[in-house]
Design a protein around this motif. Structure first.
Motif, PDB file in Angstrom:
ATOM      1  N   LYS A 131     -14.535 -11.440 -38.487  1.00 40.89           N
ATOM      2  CA  LYS A 131     -15.206 -12.172 -37.410  1.00 40.89           C
ATOM      3  C   LYS A 131     -16.717 -11.973 -37.458  1.00 40.89           C
ATOM      4  O   LYS A 131     -17.211 -10.856 -37.399  1.00 40.89           O
ATOM      5  CB  LYS A 131     -14.663 -11.713 -36.057  1.00 40.89           C
ATOM      6  N   VAL A 132     -17.429 -13.079 -37.538  1.00 42.69           N
ATOM      7  CA  VAL A 132     -18.887 -13.036 -37.541  1.00 42.69           C
ATOM      8  C   VAL A 132     -19.465 -13.598 -36.250  1.00 42.69           C
ATOM      9  O   VAL A 132     -20.610 -13.321 -35.904  1.00 42.69           O
ATOM     10  CB  VAL A 132     -19.456 -13.792 -38.762  1.00 42.69           C
ATOM     11  N   ALA A 133     -18.687 -14.388 -35.515  1.00 40.55           N
ATOM     12  CA  ALA A 133     -19.188 -14.991 -34.284  1.00 40.55           C
ATOM     13  C   ALA A 133     -18.041 -15.273 -33.333  1.00 40.55           C
ATOM     14  O   ALA A 133     -16.902 -15.510 -33.755  1.00 40.55           O
ATOM     15  CB  ALA A 133     -19.939 -16.289 -34.582  1.00 40.55           C
ATOM     16  N   GLY A 134     -18.357 -15.246 -32.053  1.00 44.41           N
ATOM     17  CA  GLY A 134     -17.397 -15.580 -31.015  1.00 44.41           C
ATOM     18  C   GLY A 134     -18.027 -16.487 -29.984  1.00 44.41           C
ATOM     19  O   GLY A 134     -19.259 -16.531 -29.846  1.00 44.41           O
ATOM     20  N   ILE A 135     -17.183 -17.207 -29.275  1.00 42.79           N
ATOM     21  CA  ILE A 135     -17.645 -18.204 -28.307  1.00 42.79           C
ATOM     22  C   ILE A 135     -16.854 -18.014 -27.020  1.00 42.79           C
ATOM     23  O   ILE A 135     -15.635 -17.824 -27.053  1.00 42.79           O
ATOM     24  CB  ILE A 135     -17.440 -19.628 -28.859  1.00 42.79           C
ATOM     25  N   LEU A 136     -17.547 -18.072 -25.889  1.00 42.48           N
ATOM     26  CA  LEU A 136     -16.910 -17.968 -24.578  1.00 42.48           C
ATOM     27  C   LEU A 136     -17.481 -19.049 -23.680  1.00 42.48           C
ATOM     28  O   LEU A 136     -18.694 -19.125 -23.472  1.00 42.48           O
ATOM     29  CB  LEU A 136     -17.156 -16.594 -23.951  1.00 42.48           C
ATOM     30  N   ALA A 137     -16.606 -19.907 -23.149  1.00 42.37           N
ATOM     31  CA  ALA A 137     -17.023 -20.961 -22.216  1.00 42.37           C
ATOM     32  C   ALA A 137     -16.536 -20.619 -20.818  1.00 42.37           C
ATOM     33  O   ALA A 137     -15.398 -20.171 -20.637  1.00 42.37           O
ATOM     34  CB  ALA A 137     -16.465 -22.308 -22.658  1.00 42.37           C
ATOM     35  N   GLU A 138     -17.402 -20.852 -19.834  1.00 47.81           N
ATOM     36  CA  GLU A 138     -17.069 -20.586 -18.437  1.00 47.81           C
ATOM     37  C   GLU A 138     -17.525 -21.766 -17.590  1.00 47.81           C
ATOM     38  O   GLU A 138     -18.642 -22.267 -17.754  1.00 47.81           O
ATOM     39  CB  GLU A 138     -17.727 -19.291 -17.960  1.00 47.81           C
ATOM     40  N   VAL A 139     -16.668 -22.194 -16.690  1.00 46.63           N
ATOM     41  CA  VAL A 139     -16.941 -23.375 -15.870  1.00 46.63           C
ATOM     42  C   VAL A 139     -17.970 -23.047 -14.803  1.00 46.63           C
ATOM     43  O   VAL A 139     -17.818 -22.072 -14.047  1.00 46.63           O
ATOM     44  CB  VAL A 139     -15.646 -23.899 -15.226  1.00 46.63           C
ATOM     45  N   ALA A 140     -19.021 -23.868 -14.740  1.00 46.92           N
ATOM     46  CA  ALA A 140     -20.022 -23.727 -13.688  1.00 46.92           C
ATOM     47  C   ALA A 140     -19.632 -24.546 -12.466  1.00 46.92           C
ATOM     48  O   ALA A 140     -19.780 -24.098 -11.327  1.00 46.92           O
ATOM     49  CB  ALA A 140     -21.398 -24.155 -14.201  1.00 46.92           C
ATOM     50  N   THR A 141     -19.153 -25.783 -12.689  1.00 52.86           N
ATOM     51  CA  THR A 141     -18.703 -26.640 -11.604  1.00 52.86           C
ATOM     52  C   THR A 141     -17.799 -27.728 -12.170  1.00 52.86           C
ATOM     53  O   THR A 141     -17.903 -28.080 -13.346  1.00 52.86           O
ATOM     54  CB  THR A 141     -19.899 -27.281 -10.870  1.00 52.86           C
ATOM     55  N   THR A 142     -16.916 -28.238 -11.324  1.00 58.18           N
ATOM     56  CA  THR A 142     -16.042 -29.340 -11.741  1.00 58.18           C
ATOM     57  C   THR A 142     -16.404 -30.650 -11.060  1.00 58.18           C
ATOM     58  O   THR A 142     -15.947 -31.711 -11.496  1.00 58.18           O
ATOM     59  CB  THR A 142     -14.572 -29.020 -11.424  1.00 58.18           C
ATOM     60  N   THR A 143     -17.199 -30.611 -10.005  1.00 58.90           N
ATOM     61  CA  THR A 143     -17.611 -31.823  -9.292  1.00 58.90           C
ATOM     62  C   THR A 143     -19.098 -31.748  -8.971  1.00 58.90           C
ATOM     63  O   THR A 143     -19.646 -30.662  -8.785  1.00 58.90           O
ATOM     64  CB  THR A 143     -16.833 -31.969  -7.967  1.00 58.90           C
ATOM     65  N   PRO A 144     -19.791 -32.903  -8.882  1.00 63.41           N
ATOM     66  CA  PRO A 144     -19.270 -34.244  -9.156  1.00 63.41           C
ATOM     67  C   PRO A 144     -18.986 -34.495 -10.651  1.00 63.41           C
ATOM     68  O   PRO A 144     -18.178 -35.334 -10.995  1.00 63.41           O
ATOM     69  CB  PRO A 144     -20.376 -35.152  -8.660  1.00 63.41           C
ATOM     70  N   ASP A 145     -19.681 -33.781 -11.529  1.00 59.32           N
ATOM     71  CA  ASP A 145     -19.404 -33.872 -12.960  1.00 59.32           C
ATOM     72  C   ASP A 145     -19.174 -32.469 -13.496  1.00 59.32           C
ATOM     73  O   ASP A 145     -19.845 -31.514 -13.084  1.00 59.32           O
ATOM     74  CB  ASP A 145     -20.588 -34.505 -13.711  1.00 59.32           C
ATOM     75  N   PRO A 146     -18.235 -32.318 -14.425  1.00 59.11           N
ATOM     76  CA  PRO A 146     -17.982 -30.985 -14.987  1.00 59.11           C
ATOM     77  C   PRO A 146     -19.236 -30.416 -15.660  1.00 59.11           C
ATOM     78  O   PRO A 146     -19.973 -31.134 -16.342  1.00 59.11           O
ATOM     79  CB  PRO A 146     -16.872 -31.242 -16.012  1.00 59.11           C
ATOM     80  N   ALA A 147     -19.451 -29.140 -15.454  1.00 56.61           N
ATOM     81  CA  ALA A 147     -20.546 -28.434 -16.123  1.00 56.61           C
ATOM     82  C   ALA A 147     -20.018 -27.089 -16.603  1.00 56.61           C
ATOM     83  O   ALA A 147     -19.323 -26.391 -15.866  1.00 56.61           O
ATOM     84  CB  ALA A 147     -21.735 -28.228 -15.193  1.00 56.61           C
ATOM     85  N   VAL A 148     -20.336 -26.755 -17.841  1.00 57.21           N
ATOM     86  CA  VAL A 148     -19.794 -25.555 -18.473  1.00 57.21           C
ATOM     87  C   VAL A 148     -20.930 -24.773 -19.121  1.00 57.21           C
ATOM     88  O   VAL A 148     -21.827 -25.353 -19.745  1.00 57.21           O
ATOM     89  CB  VAL A 148     -18.744 -25.930 -19.543  1.00 57.21           C
ATOM     90  N   VAL A 149     -20.889 -23.462 -18.957  1.00 52.97           N
ATOM     91  CA  VAL A 149     -21.775 -22.574 -19.715  1.00 52.97           C
ATOM     92  C   VAL A 149     -21.008 -22.084 -20.926  1.00 52.97           C
ATOM     93  O   VAL A 149     -19.923 -21.517 -20.804  1.00 52.97           O
ATOM     94  CB  VAL A 149     -22.242 -21.385 -18.867  1.00 52.97           C
TER      95      VAL A 149
END
Length: 286
Positions: free
Chosen positions: A143-161
């Motif tokens: 493993k050289v890299a990893g990725i983690l996504a976390e939801v910032a908001t689902t409304t009015p439009d989805p936003a993810v960090v």
């Protein structure tokens, strides 16, 4: 002045000029055609993901990028620690809003990010990177890299960090676990973090724009993921929620981003949406 000549600091101004729109906050005279709206570099933080999520709670952070020279409480999947010596790693998070996207398709963003990271390190570092489902980046099984996504908001439009950690110049005795590696250890042609950051963020922007332009259709994205996924065709062990385990051959990535496994001794297939996947050696035939 930094003390380790092999680990120079990131050049925040140069990164902004290359990546940030010229009319945005923190743009430092950036390119008006650029994708990103803001880019910050901090010397130290607990977690770039957590910092961007906190910022998003009280301001519009669409297309904001945050990098840290040292991340003391970086998190991977299942809250696993992801740390390295200062300036030896790329620790970056970006917030992306997906206007009009269904909440069910949000899980494709970390997979898109994995495709972008693989493309960037292949093109710039010239290493044979590939994806391990769902969003680890491996070189020759390490493993050289990893990725983690976390939801910032689902409304009015989805936003993810989406957060990315890439081991760049870690020496063997600095690796967090034995099955990890770094670009330096894998003989990368380029280990300059500024060059790598530009390549990764541009690759994410290009993939995001292509996806957006198809009205969030996952067909092309799924094909791109499959083409870079080293899990496919492997004998794997899936450790599933609830403590159950599944052994079989990974045969596909479906349109929901799940890995499809043909279990040993069975004629059906199982689509796994969550769980730890381990690549196993093939069973020897006597």
């Amino acid at each position: 002045m930094w003390t380790d000549l092999n680990r120079p600091p990131l050049d925040a101004d140069a990164l902004r000029k290359a990546l940030v729109r010229g009319d945005g906050e923190g743009s430092a005279g950036g390119d008006p055609r650029a994708f990103w709206s803001r880019l910050d570099v901090v010397q130290e933080t607990g977690s770039t993901n957590a910092d961007l999520l906190a910022r998003a709670a009280h301001e519009d952070c669409d297309r904001h990028v945050l990098l840290a020279e040292f991340q003391g409480s970086g998190r991977g999947r299942h809250s696993r620690a992801w740390v390295s010596p200062p300036q030896a790693q790329i620790a970056v998070s970006a917030l992306l809003t997906m206007p009009g996207m269904s909440v069910g398709d949000m899980g494709w963003l970390p997979l898109l990010t994995g495709v972008a990271v693989v493309d960037a390190v292949r093109a710039v570092a010239k290493v044979p990177a590939e994806l391990k489902w769902p969003n680890d980046v491996l070189i020759d099984g390490r493993k050289v890299a990893g990725i983690l996504a976390e939801v910032a908001t689902t409304t009015p439009d989805p936003a993810v960090v989406v957060g990315i950690g890439i081991n760049v110049t870690l020496a063997r005795d600095e690796l967090p676990v034995p099955h990890a590696t770094s670009l330096l250890l894998e003989g990368a042609e380029v280990t300059d973090r500024n060059t790598l950051v530009r390549a990764v963020l541009r690759a994410i922007a290009d993939r995001w724009q292509q996806w957006h332009d198809t009205n969030w259709d996952v067909t092309d994205l799924a094909d791109a993921y499959r083409a870079r996924c080293g899990t496919l065709g492997q004998r794997v062990r899936a450790e599933l929620p609830g403590g159950t385990e599944l052994l079989g051959i990974a045969t596909d990535i479906d349109t929901e981003g799940r890995v499809v496994i043909a279990p040993e001794g069975r004629a059906d297939t199982v689509a796994v949406s969550a769980g730890d996947i381990t690549h196993l050696r093939p069973v020897r035939k006597e």
